[in-house]
Design a protein around this motif. Structure first.
Motif, PDB file in Angstrom:
ATOM      1  N   GLY A   1       0.792  -1.224   0.000  1.00 15.47           N
ATOM      2  CA  GLY A   1       0.000   0.000   0.000  1.00 15.47           C
ATOM      3  C   GLY A   1       0.825   1.275   0.000  1.00 15.47           C
ATOM      4  O   GLY A   1       0.274   2.377   0.161  1.00 15.47           O
ATOM      5  N   LEU A   2       2.149   1.170  -0.191  1.00 18.18           N
ATOM      6  CA  LEU A   2       2.990   2.376  -0.184  1.00 18.18           C
ATOM      7  C   LEU A   2       2.586   3.346  -1.285  1.00 18.18           C
ATOM      8  O   LEU A   2       2.614   4.567  -1.089  1.00 18.18           O
ATOM      9  N   SER A   3       2.194   2.820  -2.442  1.00 17.15           N
ATOM     10  CA  SER A   3       1.792   3.715  -3.539  1.00 17.15           C
ATOM     11  C   SER A   3       0.576   4.546  -3.138  1.00 17.15           C
ATOM     12  O   SER A   3       0.473   5.739  -3.477  1.00 17.15           O
ATOM     13  N   ALA A   4      -0.357   3.927  -2.391  1.00 19.18           N
ATOM     14  CA  ALA A   4      -1.522   4.675  -1.915  1.00 19.18           C
ATOM     15  C   ALA A   4      -1.107   5.699  -0.859  1.00 19.18           C
ATOM     16  O   ALA A   4      -1.661   6.798  -0.795  1.00 19.18           O
ATOM     17  N   SER A   5      -0.127   5.345  -0.035  1.00 19.51           N
ATOM     18  CA  SER A   5       0.362   6.281   0.968  1.00 19.51           C
ATOM     19  C   SER A   5       0.991   7.507   0.314  1.00 19.51           C
ATOM     20  O   SER A   5       0.761   8.645   0.746  1.00 19.51           O
ATOM     21  N   LEU A   6       1.774   7.290  -0.726  1.00 15.32           N
ATOM     22  CA  LEU A   6       2.396   8.416  -1.427  1.00 15.32           C
ATOM     23  C   LEU A   6       1.349   9.260  -2.152  1.00 15.32           C
ATOM     24  O   LEU A   6       1.445  10.494  -2.170  1.00 15.32           O
ATOM     25  N   MET A   7       0.336   8.597  -2.733  1.00 19.72           N
ATOM     26  CA  MET A   7      -0.754   9.345  -3.358  1.00 19.72           C
ATOM     27  C   MET A   7      -1.482  10.189  -2.314  1.00 19.72           C
ATOM     28  O   MET A   7      -1.863  11.335  -2.568  1.00 19.72           O
ATOM     29  N   ARG A   8      -1.650   9.617  -1.132  1.00 21.17           N
ATOM     30  CA  ARG A   8      -2.316  10.340  -0.054  1.00 21.17           C
ATOM     31  C   ARG A   8      -1.513  11.568   0.362  1.00 21.17           C
ATOM     32  O   ARG A   8      -2.073  12.652   0.564  1.00 21.17           O
ATOM     33  N   GLN A   9      -0.208  11.414   0.504  1.00 21.08           N
ATOM     34  CA  GLN A   9       0.606  12.555   0.919  1.00 21.08           C
ATOM     35  C   GLN A   9       0.636  13.652  -0.136  1.00 21.08           C
ATOM     36  O   GLN A   9       0.680  14.848   0.202  1.00 21.08           O
ATOM     37  N   MET A  10       0.596  13.262  -1.410  1.00 17.48           N
ATOM     38  CA  MET A  10       0.647  14.257  -2.471  1.00 17.48           C
ATOM     39  C   MET A  10      -0.732  14.831  -2.799  1.00 17.48           C
ATOM     40  O   MET A  10      -0.868  15.620  -3.738  1.00 17.48           O
ATOM     41  N   THR A  11      -1.744  14.432  -2.041  1.00 17.65           N
ATOM     42  CA  THR A  11      -3.056  15.072  -2.146  1.00 17.65           C
ATOM     43  C   THR A  11      -3.414  15.678  -0.788  1.00 17.65           C
ATOM     44  O   THR A  11      -3.446  16.901  -0.629  1.00 17.65           O
ATOM     45  N   TYR A  12      -3.626  14.831   0.199  1.00 25.74           N
ATOM     46  CA  TYR A  12      -4.021  15.277   1.533  1.00 25.74           C
ATOM     47  C   TYR A  12      -2.986  16.212   2.168  1.00 25.74           C
ATOM     48  O   TYR A  12      -3.283  17.358   2.529  1.00 25.74           O
ATOM     49  N   SER A  13      -1.752  15.733   2.312  1.00 26.87           N
ATOM     50  CA  SER A  13      -0.740  16.543   2.989  1.00 26.87           C
ATOM     51  C   SER A  13      -0.313  17.741   2.164  1.00 26.87           C
ATOM     52  O   SER A  13      -0.025  18.810   2.715  1.00 26.87           O
ATOM     53  N   LEU A  14      -0.239  17.563   0.850  1.00 27.66           N
ATOM     54  CA  LEU A  14       0.132  18.696   0.004  1.00 27.66           C
ATOM     55  C   LEU A  14      -0.851  19.846   0.177  1.00 27.66           C
ATOM     56  O   LEU A  14      -0.462  21.006   0.355  1.00 27.66           O
ATOM     57  N   VAL A  15      -2.157  19.526   0.168  1.00 26.99           N
ATOM     58  CA  VAL A  15      -3.181  20.566   0.277  1.00 26.99           C
ATOM     59  C   VAL A  15      -3.226  21.148   1.684  1.00 26.99           C
ATOM     60  O   VAL A  15      -3.285  22.368   1.864  1.00 26.99           O
ATOM     61  N   ARG A  16      -3.189  20.287   2.710  1.00 32.25           N
ATOM     62  CA  ARG A  16      -3.327  20.803   4.075  1.00 32.25           C
ATOM     63  C   ARG A  16      -2.120  21.646   4.491  1.00 32.25           C
ATOM     64  O   ARG A  16      -2.275  22.687   5.131  1.00 32.25           O
ATOM     65  N   LEU A  17      -0.911  21.229   4.131  1.00 29.34           N
ATOM     66  CA  LEU A  17       0.273  21.995   4.492  1.00 29.34           C
ATOM     67  C   LEU A  17       0.439  23.220   3.604  1.00 29.34           C
ATOM     68  O   LEU A  17       0.780  24.310   4.087  1.00 29.34           O
ATOM     69  N   GLY A  18       0.197  23.038   2.310  1.00 30.62           N
ATOM     70  CA  GLY A  18       0.320  24.172   1.395  1.00 30.62           C
ATOM     71  C   GLY A  18      -0.697  25.255   1.686  1.00 30.62           C
ATOM     72  O   GLY A  18      -0.368  26.449   1.703  1.00 30.62           O
ATOM     73  N   SER A  19      -1.951  24.864   1.941  1.00 32.85           N
ATOM     74  CA  SER A  19      -3.002  25.835   2.262  1.00 32.85           C
ATOM     75  C   SER A  19      -2.705  26.543   3.579  1.00 32.85           C
ATOM     76  O   SER A  19      -2.903  27.760   3.705  1.00 32.85           O
ATOM     77  N   TYR A  20      -2.233  25.773   4.559  1.00 36.70           N
ATOM     78  CA  TYR A  20      -1.935  26.357   5.867  1.00 36.70           C
ATOM     79  C   TYR A  20      -0.817  27.397   5.760  1.00 36.70           C
ATOM     80  O   TYR A  20      -0.930  28.510   6.309  1.00 36.70           O
TER      81      TYR A  20
END
Length: 299
Positions: free
Chosen positions: A69-88
């Motif tokens: 599931g690492l590919s899903a984890s990386l997809m998650r970070q480049m959507t969820y974390s990218l948006v939450r950290l970038g927006s913040y």
């Protein structure tokens, strides 16, 4: 950044946080896998420890299995974390005093909660894939999803459940994301600025903006985030891992009836052992990437 510092806040690329979070996920993914599997266990099943889950996975399927599931984890970070950290970071910059002083604690928490909600929405499909891929091996063979990677899993999800399937557990996930960003990212800035401004009692140690400060502040933020988000995290895992259509309230009521209030903190230890190092690595990488970008931009 300290609340009293009067230097202009730089403008970093929006994607920088997503890269930092992806780098951290490469180190902590096995702990995420163990956490999801522990949270997926029902009341009648045995409750293996995090280490037993990882040991059994390695003995049965090899060392690579803990990176399922690492590919899903990386997809998650480049959507969820990218948006939450970038927006913040962008909201924090815009709310600052003409770009010269960090916003108040209240404004930081507001920015963190809004950014977290946006990140939860953006990362919801990847979260579904991550839960399903990491918990697949503990399901009966006839109920497994058997996604090869995040891309094929996303295609299968849309084919089987339609576009609406991408929103499974969205309410719970967005709620968790708001809680996570507020208690993790918002508290990181709070702990960081507080430690910068005040010497540590008893030992009278004064922190400076350094690697050690980043580690201490991120450890405190990771502990805070794990505890605050645990109930929503467990409910989210059970909704996303299910093929049924139970609502968060139904899952909450059923779990409380069958397992008691303790179910809300099921998997807390692996969650903390994952989020603690993940938070440290994410913020250390993020701080270093920001410093590197600042040096690059001014060179």
């Amino acid at each position: 950044m300290g609340m009293k510092e009067r230097r202009k806040m730089p403008n970093y690329p929006f994607w920088l946080g997503g890269v930092a979070a992806s780098m951290a996920a490469c180190f902590t993914h096995p702990l995420d896998l163990a956490k999801v599997r522990m949270q997926s266990v029902g009341p009648t099943a045995p409750r293996p420890s995090m280490f037993k889950i990882l040991r059994n996975s390695i003995s049965d399927y090899g060392i690579r299995s803990v990176y399922t599931g690492l590919s899903a984890s990386l997809m998650r970070q480049m959507t969820y974390s990218l948006v939450r950290l970038g927006s913040y970071e962008e909201m924090k910059r815009r709310m600052s005093d003409n770009g010269l002083q960090s916003p108040s604690a209240g404004k930081l928490l507001l920015a963190a909660s809004v950014a977290g909600g946006l990140g939860g929405i953006a990362g919801n499909p990847a979260d579904i894939l991550l839960v399903r891929m990491t918990s697949d091996s503990v399901r009966p063979p006839e109920k497994r999803y058997n996604y090869r990677n995040a891309i094929t899993g996303l295609i299968s999800l849309v084919k089987e459940d339609g576009v609406k399937g991408l929103g499974r557990g969205l309410g719970t996930n967005a709620t968790r994301a708001v809680l996570m960003n507020t208690s993790q990212v918002g508290s990181y800035d709070f702990f960081k600025s507080t430690l910068l401004q005040n010497p540590v009692p008893l030992v009278n140690y004064q922190f400076h903006d350094s690697f050690f400060l980043h580690v201490v502040a991120s450890l405190a933020a990771g502990t805070c985030g794990t505890t605050v988000c645990s109930p929503a995290d467990v409910i989210r895992t059970r909704i996303m891992g299910s093929s049924g259509k139970a609502s968060p309230i139904e899952v909450l009521v059923r779990s409380l009836r069958e397992e008691g209030p303790a179910f809300m903190f099921k998997g807390w230890t692996p969650a903390w052992m994952r989020l603690g190092p993940n938070t440290v690595l994410m913020f250390v990488f993020f701080e270093q990437l920001k410093r590197g970008w600042s040096s690059f931009a001014t060179s």
